[in-house]
Write a protein that holds these residues in place. Structure first.
Motif, PDB file in Angstrom:
ATOM      1  N   LEU A  72       0.823  -1.198   0.000  1.00  0.00           N
ATOM      2  CA  LEU A  72       0.000   0.000   0.000  1.00  0.00           C
ATOM      3  C   LEU A  72       0.865   1.259   0.000  1.00  0.00           C
ATOM      4  O   LEU A  72       0.556   2.246  -0.689  1.00  0.00           O
ATOM      5  CB  LEU A  72      -0.937   0.005   1.215  1.00  0.00           C
ATOM      6  N   VAL A  73       1.950   1.235   0.772  1.00  0.00           N
ATOM      7  CA  VAL A  73       2.890   2.360   0.774  1.00  0.00           C
ATOM      8  C   VAL A  73       3.530   2.520  -0.600  1.00  0.00           C
ATOM      9  O   VAL A  73       3.699   3.645  -1.101  1.00  0.00           O
ATOM     10  CB  VAL A  73       3.968   2.154   1.855  1.00  0.00           C
ATOM     11  N   ALA A 114       2.469  -2.592 -10.357  1.00  0.00           N
ATOM     12  CA  ALA A 114       3.637  -3.373 -10.774  1.00  0.00           C
ATOM     13  C   ALA A 114       4.822  -3.108  -9.860  1.00  0.00           C
ATOM     14  O   ALA A 114       5.581  -4.028  -9.517  1.00  0.00           O
ATOM     15  CB  ALA A 114       3.996  -3.049 -12.224  1.00  0.00           C
ATOM     16  N   GLN A 115       5.005  -1.860  -9.444  1.00  0.00           N
ATOM     17  CA  GLN A 115       6.114  -1.534  -8.536  1.00  0.00           C
ATOM     18  C   GLN A 115       5.915  -2.182  -7.174  1.00  0.00           C
ATOM     19  O   GLN A 115       6.869  -2.600  -6.518  1.00  0.00           O
ATOM     20  CB  GLN A 115       6.233  -0.009  -8.382  1.00  0.00           C
ATOM     21  N   ALA A 116       4.640  -2.270  -6.752  1.00  0.00           N
ATOM     22  CA  ALA A 116       4.359  -2.979  -5.493  1.00  0.00           C
ATOM     23  C   ALA A 116       4.760  -4.438  -5.618  1.00  0.00           C
ATOM     24  O   ALA A 116       5.278  -5.044  -4.671  1.00  0.00           O
ATOM     25  CB  ALA A 116       2.874  -2.861  -5.144  1.00  0.00           C
ATOM     26  N   TYR A 126      14.667   2.524  -1.438  1.00  0.00           N
ATOM     27  CA  TYR A 126      14.742   2.246  -0.010  1.00  0.00           C
ATOM     28  C   TYR A 126      13.828   1.082   0.363  1.00  0.00           C
ATOM     29  O   TYR A 126      14.200   0.198   1.146  1.00  0.00           O
ATOM     30  CB  TYR A 126      14.338   3.482   0.799  1.00  0.00           C
ATOM     31  N   LEU A 127      12.610   1.087  -0.164  1.00  0.00           N
ATOM     32  CA  LEU A 127      11.660   0.030   0.155  1.00  0.00           C
ATOM     33  C   LEU A 127      12.142  -1.330  -0.347  1.00  0.00           C
ATOM     34  O   LEU A 127      12.020  -2.340   0.341  1.00  0.00           O
ATOM     35  CB  LEU A 127      10.296   0.354  -0.449  1.00  0.00           C
ATOM     36  N   ILE A 128      12.694  -1.347  -1.550  1.00  0.00           N
ATOM     37  CA  ILE A 128      13.206  -2.601  -2.111  1.00  0.00           C
ATOM     38  C   ILE A 128      14.345  -3.149  -1.263  1.00  0.00           C
ATOM     39  O   ILE A 128      14.377  -4.345  -0.918  1.00  0.00           O
ATOM     40  CB  ILE A 128      13.674  -2.387  -3.567  1.00  0.00           C
ATOM     41  N   GLY A 156       1.273  -8.451  -9.450  1.00  0.00           N
ATOM     42  CA  GLY A 156       1.243  -7.011  -9.697  1.00  0.00           C
ATOM     43  C   GLY A 156       1.302  -6.659 -11.167  1.00  0.00           C
ATOM     44  O   GLY A 156       0.532  -5.821 -11.662  1.00  0.00           O
ATOM     45  N   THR A 157       2.208  -7.311 -11.912  1.00  0.00           N
ATOM     46  CA  THR A 157       2.344  -7.030 -13.339  1.00  0.00           C
ATOM     47  C   THR A 157       1.126  -7.500 -14.121  1.00  0.00           C
ATOM     48  O   THR A 157       0.642  -6.807 -15.033  1.00  0.00           O
ATOM     49  CB  THR A 157       3.617  -7.705 -13.891  1.00  0.00           C
ATOM     50  N   GLY A 158       0.618  -8.689 -13.788  1.00  0.00           N
ATOM     51  CA  GLY A 158      -0.562  -9.199 -14.471  1.00  0.00           C
ATOM     52  C   GLY A 158      -1.758  -8.287 -14.276  1.00  0.00           C
ATOM     53  O   GLY A 158      -2.526  -8.028 -15.217  1.00  0.00           O
ATOM     54  N   LEU A 159      -1.935  -7.776 -13.056  1.00  0.00           N
ATOM     55  CA  LEU A 159      -3.051  -6.875 -12.775  1.00  0.00           C
ATOM     56  C   LEU A 159      -2.960  -5.611 -13.616  1.00  0.00           C
ATOM     57  O   LEU A 159      -3.964  -5.120 -14.138  1.00  0.00           O
ATOM     58  CB  LEU A 159      -3.071  -6.526 -11.284  1.00  0.00           C
ATOM     59  N   GLU A 160      -1.750  -5.114 -13.764  1.00  0.00           N
ATOM     60  CA  GLU A 160      -1.568  -3.857 -14.487  1.00  0.00           C
ATOM     61  C   GLU A 160      -1.719  -4.025 -15.995  1.00  0.00           C
ATOM     62  O   GLU A 160      -2.255  -3.150 -16.678  1.00  0.00           O
ATOM     63  CB  GLU A 160      -0.202  -3.259 -14.159  1.00  0.00           C
TER      64      GLU A 160
END
Length: 420
Positions: free
Chosen positions: A42-43, A52-54, A112-114, A374-378
């Motif tokens: 969510l962040v 996709a980034q999530a 940073y998150l990754i 994530g990629t499939g959804l996008e």
């Protein structure tokens, strides 16, 4: 074993101070981790606007596990277990505190998150086998199935509370869940420090003397591969975990994109936690009456049925809340039975390697789950992505039903004498 005997084992386990101290510390740390796992995608979406980034962040977390789980298991078998747990908890506390500070300073980036997700899971690959081996030392073989069920229950309680609480804190400030996670690992440090049992290095046998890391890893993999039931159920678990993880992420991101709030989506996690929590309460009795192999086959078909319906009703938050409870109710019995089986047939000197070898086999597909979801959804949309994932998930119960080695995994009570 009768219900009265199982109850008595539970009472004796509650009187085991070392197990209680370890469990309390880890219960708090798992609550913090559950909150972070829930809010991390969510962040990411709030920061980048991209599902996709999530998926990339989630993939980085599981990649850290897959890359380090085998060497971590080999090293834990030759290192001081208490020190491993202390260092791992301290590292994770520092990681999530740094993320929280970066967010408050408006300096948080996708990179940073990754990095945080990756490094936190790397630290977990060291902590988990050290903790598992420690539990086996501080409880008796008779107490082990109940101890494994308690561990399942604490994870469930963390999920039950972590989703709604994480969503609530996320609504106040998106960094609050990460600060809570950092503090939760301080609780883990305290719990490990107060254990009285001398949790030192593993008891080395002639066939398990330290060699090179590569040779140690190979020995752990050979141990698992030479036991068909253990090997095969780990392989099938990889397929089931891949499908479930990808579907879960796709559902959460789809609901978020369609306008559901983080707090509302958090009730899916709460329902999952409630199912596992209640399942953990009955797990000790289930695994003492039903062989683990039969439990795995039944659960495989339950998961396929419920997740197929969840995919069809993907737009309904209430359907997800109800169905995920049904899907996960029997998971604690399988996990407790499988973990007890693995620990009881594995010598102390191989505990870390075998636990992480099994974990590697189970997790090897996981980095692709978050990415595919994530990629499939996008790019494909929710419907097509869900269809692909359900077809992948269907492979699991078919293989479980057809496998004679899994069908013949015995009652845990039949293995107790091997660990005395």
């Amino acid at each position: 074993m009768t219900a009265t005997t199982a109850h008595n084992e539970g009472r004796r386990l509650r009187g085991n101070g070392d197990f209680v101290r370890l469990t309390v510390g880890e219960s708090i740390s798992q609550l913090g981790s559950s909150m972070s796992v829930f809010v991390l995608p969510l962040v990411t979406v709030a920061l980048t606007g991209s599902a996709a980034q999530a998926g990339v962040v989630g993939g980085a977390a599981t990649l850290g596990t897959v890359l380090f789980i085998l060497p971590a298991g080999a090293l834990v078998d030759r290192w001081h277990r208490r020190r491993v747990m202390l260092i791992s908890s301290a590292v994770r506390a520092a990681i999530w505190a740094a993320i929280g500070v970066a967010g408050l300073l408006h300096d948080l980036t996708l990179t940073y998150l990754i990095v945080a997700a990756f490094l936190s899971n790397v630290a977990e690959t060291f902590f988990s086998p050290a903790e598992g081996a420690s539990v086996r030392k501080v409880v008796t073989p008779e107490q082990l199935p109940t101890a494994m069920a308690v561990n399942e229950g604490r994870q469930a309680a963390a999920s039950l509370i972590g989703g709604p609480l994480g969503g609530l804190l996320f609504g106040l400030n998106i960094m609050f869940p990460f600060f809570f996670n950092a503090l939760s690992f301080v609780a883990s440090l305290i719990g490990v420090c107060t254990i009285r049992y001398p949790l030192g290095k593993a008891e080395q046998t002639e066939d398990a003397k330290p060699t090179s890391i590569v040779a140690s890893i190979a020995a752990g993999l050979r141990f698992v591969w030479s036991r068909p039931a253990m090997r095969d159920i780990f392989i099938v678990s990889a397929i089931l975990n891949f499908g479930i993880t990808a579907i879960d992420l796709t559902i959460i991101l789809n609901l978020k994109i369609r306008g559901e709030t983080a707090a509302e989506i958090g009730f899916i996690s709460a329902s999952a936690g409630a199912g596992v929590f209640l399942g953990a309460a009955v797990a000790p009795r289930v695994i003492k009456r039903i062989p683990t192999g039969k439990i795995s086959i039944f659960l495989g078909w339950v998961l396929l049925t419920t997740y197929s319906i969840m995919a069809l009703l993907r737009e309904s938050l209430y359907a997800q809340i109800f169905l995920v409870f049904i899907a996960l109710f029997m998971v604690p019995a399988l996990n407790a039975g499988l973990n007890s089986y693995t620990m009881l047939v594995t010598p102390d000197a191989f505990q870390g390697r075998v636990q992480n070898a099994g974990g590697f086999m189970v997790m090897i597909l996981m980095p692709f789950a978050a990415f595919l979801g994530g990629t499939g959804l996008e790019y494909l949309g929710a419907g097509r992505t869900m269809l692909v994932l359900v077809l992948i998930l269907a492979i699991g119960p078919v293989l479980l039903t057809a496998n004679k080695h899994i069908r013949h995994i015995p009652l845990i009570s039949e293995l107790g004498d091997q660990a005395r």
